[in-house]
Design a protein around this motif. Structure first.
Motif, PDB file in Angstrom:
ATOM      1  N   ARG A 195       0.510   4.161  -2.750  1.00  0.00           N
ATOM      2  CA  ARG A 195       0.236   5.573  -2.421  1.00  0.00           C
ATOM      3  C   ARG A 195       1.235   6.492  -3.104  1.00  0.00           C
ATOM      4  NH1 ARG A 195      -0.403   3.552   2.945  1.00  0.00           N
ATOM      5  NH2 ARG A 195       1.660   4.390   3.477  1.00  0.00           N
ATOM      6  N   SER A 229      -4.930   1.318   4.273  1.00  0.00           N
ATOM      7  CA  SER A 229      -3.880   2.109   3.646  1.00  0.00           C
ATOM      8  C   SER A 229      -4.051   3.586   3.976  1.00  0.00           C
ATOM      9  CB  SER A 229      -3.898   1.905   2.136  1.00  0.00           C
ATOM     10  OG  SER A 229      -2.974   2.769   1.501  1.00  0.00           O
ATOM     11  N   ALA A 230      -5.266   4.094   3.862  1.00  0.00           N
ATOM     12  CA  ALA A 230      -5.522   5.503   4.176  1.00  0.00           C
ATOM     13  C   ALA A 230      -5.074   5.849   5.581  1.00  0.00           C
ATOM     14  CB  ALA A 230      -7.014   5.805   4.008  1.00  0.00           C
ATOM     15  N   PRO A 283      -1.660   5.777  -6.778  1.00  0.00           N
ATOM     16  CA  PRO A 283      -2.617   5.750  -5.660  1.00  0.00           C
ATOM     17  C   PRO A 283      -3.989   5.192  -5.995  1.00  0.00           C
ATOM     18  CG  PRO A 283      -2.208   7.997  -6.374  1.00  0.00           C
ATOM     19  CD  PRO A 283      -1.198   7.141  -7.065  1.00  0.00           C
ATOM     20  N   TYR A 342       0.830  -1.206   0.000  1.00  0.00           N
ATOM     21  CA  TYR A 342       0.000   0.000   0.000  1.00  0.00           C
ATOM     22  C   TYR A 342       0.869   1.263   0.000  1.00  0.00           C
ATOM     23  CZ  TYR A 342      -3.952  -3.046   1.209  1.00  0.00           C
ATOM     24  OH  TYR A 342      -4.924  -4.026   1.213  1.00  0.00           O
ATOM     25  N   CYS A 383      -9.298   8.402  -0.664  1.00  0.00           N
ATOM     26  CA  CYS A 383     -10.264   7.529   0.011  1.00  0.00           C
ATOM     27  C   CYS A 383     -11.425   8.346   0.577  1.00  0.00           C
ATOM     28  CB  CYS A 383      -9.579   6.737   1.123  1.00  0.00           C
ATOM     29  SG  CYS A 383      -8.485   5.414   0.539  1.00  0.00           S
ATOM     30  N   ASP A 386      -1.367   6.623   5.875  1.00  0.00           N
ATOM     31  CA  ASP A 386      -0.869   7.637   4.954  1.00  0.00           C
ATOM     32  C   ASP A 386      -0.181   8.758   5.737  1.00  0.00           C
ATOM     33  OD1 ASP A 386      -0.477   9.633   3.034  1.00  0.00           O
ATOM     34  OD2 ASP A 386      -2.392   9.248   2.038  1.00  0.00           O
ATOM     35  N   THR A 430      -5.901   4.091  -2.426  1.00  0.00           N
ATOM     36  CA  THR A 430      -5.019   3.870  -1.269  1.00  0.00           C
ATOM     37  C   THR A 430      -4.624   5.129  -0.502  1.00  0.00           C
ATOM     38  OG1 THR A 430      -3.115   3.906  -2.770  1.00  0.00           O
ATOM     39  CG2 THR A 430      -4.051   1.742  -2.207  1.00  0.00           C
ATOM     40  N   ARG A 431      -4.692   6.321  -1.117  1.00  0.00           N
ATOM     41  CA  ARG A 431      -4.307   7.544  -0.403  1.00  0.00           C
ATOM     42  C   ARG A 431      -5.468   8.059   0.437  1.00  0.00           C
ATOM     43  NH1 ARG A 431      -1.608  11.617  -4.680  1.00  0.00           N
ATOM     44  NH2 ARG A 431      -3.837  11.851  -5.044  1.00  0.00           N
ATOM     45  N   TYR A 432      -5.133   8.638   1.590  1.00  0.00           N
ATOM     46  CA  TYR A 432      -6.157   9.144   2.500  1.00  0.00           C
ATOM     47  C   TYR A 432      -7.086  10.132   1.805  1.00  0.00           C
ATOM     48  CZ  TYR A 432      -8.327  11.418   6.531  1.00  0.00           C
ATOM     49  OH  TYR A 432      -9.235  11.932   7.419  1.00  0.00           O
TER      50      TYR A 432
END
Length: 400
Positions: free
Chosen positions: A26, A316-317, A30, A22, A51, A320, A46-48
């Protein structure tokens, strides 16, 4: 780019390396396109920031039927348990959520504190003389399943059957072949729920299941039988799966971070922030359930075509660096903690107050009663459950 074998998204190899994969996604891609073994396209977010955007994006819908997607060719039998809140969009989602929302308010959940504490103590009493246990089988699983079973009025002695059905449904990567293979178990679960619904129609009790049956019998479009069965199914499965993994992941994280464990033992007032950090650090729900692009959607530099599956990777988020400093570090006093372990937006987890309370009591009680708690195997030997959706150890052997 990291290689993601579409067959192995829920494999031990992938699960043991998920956070490193992850991290690369990211940084490098991502919103990542992969495929399920049956060829269905799946996009991992996968990135905050992405997401959060995806969880709020009305173009990413939960009801595949509304946009003409064929979800694994499910037959009528298996579709009987699929018409629940997680698979619906407003206004149907709003209507269904309102029916059970009152049972999970913080005030009513707080009223369960004494009963949850009694269950935790009873489970630890059962293993006290042994000096060892499997945290998952002996503690993390039975505690929340007993709580939700008692709330619904489901026989607590059936909890192992419910666990087997739940494992079959949330385990592995959902594909057409897998859905067909577990059709028998889904039918068993459906028949079991239908028998209890019929029993409550004949003899209502003071429980949540009877209340739901009453709503169905009121008619006026409030709840039909498919929605009733699906609602009970969802409450049973989601009502324990999150907390099983919160407790097990949380205890594992504490045992592999002894300084943080001792900090919490010495200062129980940290428990509230500790639970939030444990939810963030190793999220019990690794991915949100499937969303479907209602139209072509641009997200994180990628264009997701209409009808494709979108998977928001909550785990994953929550790792981050854009969310919080030093995300790979476990810090039980971390504030603020804006994790999305319970999702976000209209589908934010209805049972979050209950899961938090169960986690606080379960982890606080085991630390208090078993100060010498220790892992019986090396951390790297612990197998993560084979599931695309939930994340937690299959077993967690400890001594005390």
């Amino acid at each position: 780019m990291p290689t993601i074998d579409p067959v192995n998204l829920a494999s031990p190899e992938f699960k043991s390396n998920a956070y490193s994969i992850y991290a690369r996604l990211r940084a490098e891609e991502p919103v990542h396109r992969t495929t399920l073994p049956d060829g269905r396209v799946l996009w991992l977010v996968t990135r905050y920031e992405d997401c959060v955007a995806a969880l709020k994006d009305e173009r990413l819908v939960k009801d595949w039927r509304a946009i003409g997607v064929d979800l694994f060719g499910m037959d009528k039998e298996r579709m009987l348990l699929e018409r629940h809140m997680l698979n619906m969009d407003p206004p149907d989602h709003t209507r269904l959520r309102a029916i059970v929302n009152k049972a999970f308010t913080p005030r009513l959940v707080e009223g369960l504190r004494g009963r949850i504490q009694a269950i935790a103590d009873s489970l630890l009493d059962d293993v006290q003389e042994r000096g060892e246990m499997d945290v998952v089988a002996d503690y993390a699983f039975p505690l929340p399943i007993i709580v939700i079973a008692e709330m619904l009025g489901v026989p607590v002695e059936d909890r192992h059957r419910i666990r087997a059905w739940s494992d079959a449904i949330v385990g592995g990567v959902p594909t057409r072949e897998r859905v067909e293979r577990m059709g028998g178990m889904i039918k068993e679960f459906k028949d079991y729920l239908l028998a209890m619904v019929e029993e409550r129609r004949r003899a209502p009790r003071e429980d949540l299941l009877s209340a739901l049956v009453h709503v169905e019998e009121e008619g006026a479009g409030k709840l039909d039988e498919r929605e009733l069965l699906s609602m009970v199914f969802l409450l049973l499965v989601a009502g324990h799966e999150t907390t099983v993994n919160l407790i097990a992941n949380g205890i594992l994280a504490l045992l592999t971070h002894p300084a943080e464990k001792e900090k919490l033992r010495a200062d129980p007032s940290l428990m509230r922030s500790a639970i939030e950090e444990l939810l963030r650090y190793d999220s019990p729900v690794e991915t949100a359930t499937f969303r479907f692009a209602r139209e072509d959607v641009e997200l994180g530099g990628a264009v997701i075509p209409k009808g494709d599956v979108v998977v928001v990777v909550l785990g994953s988020a929550n790792r981050d660096p854009e969310l919080t400093p030093s995300p790979e570090t476990l810090d039980l006093a971390r504030e603020p903690n804006r994790h999305i372990a319970f999702g976000l937006g209209v589908h934010y987890c209805l049972g979050a107050p209950l899961a938090r309370l169960e986690g606080q009591i379960a982890i606080g009680t085991i630390l208090r009663r078993m100060p010498n708690l220790a892992l019986e195997v090396a951390p790297e030997a612990i197998q993560i459950r084979p599931s695309l959706i939930v994340r937690g150890p299959a077993a967690l052997p400890v001594s005390f």
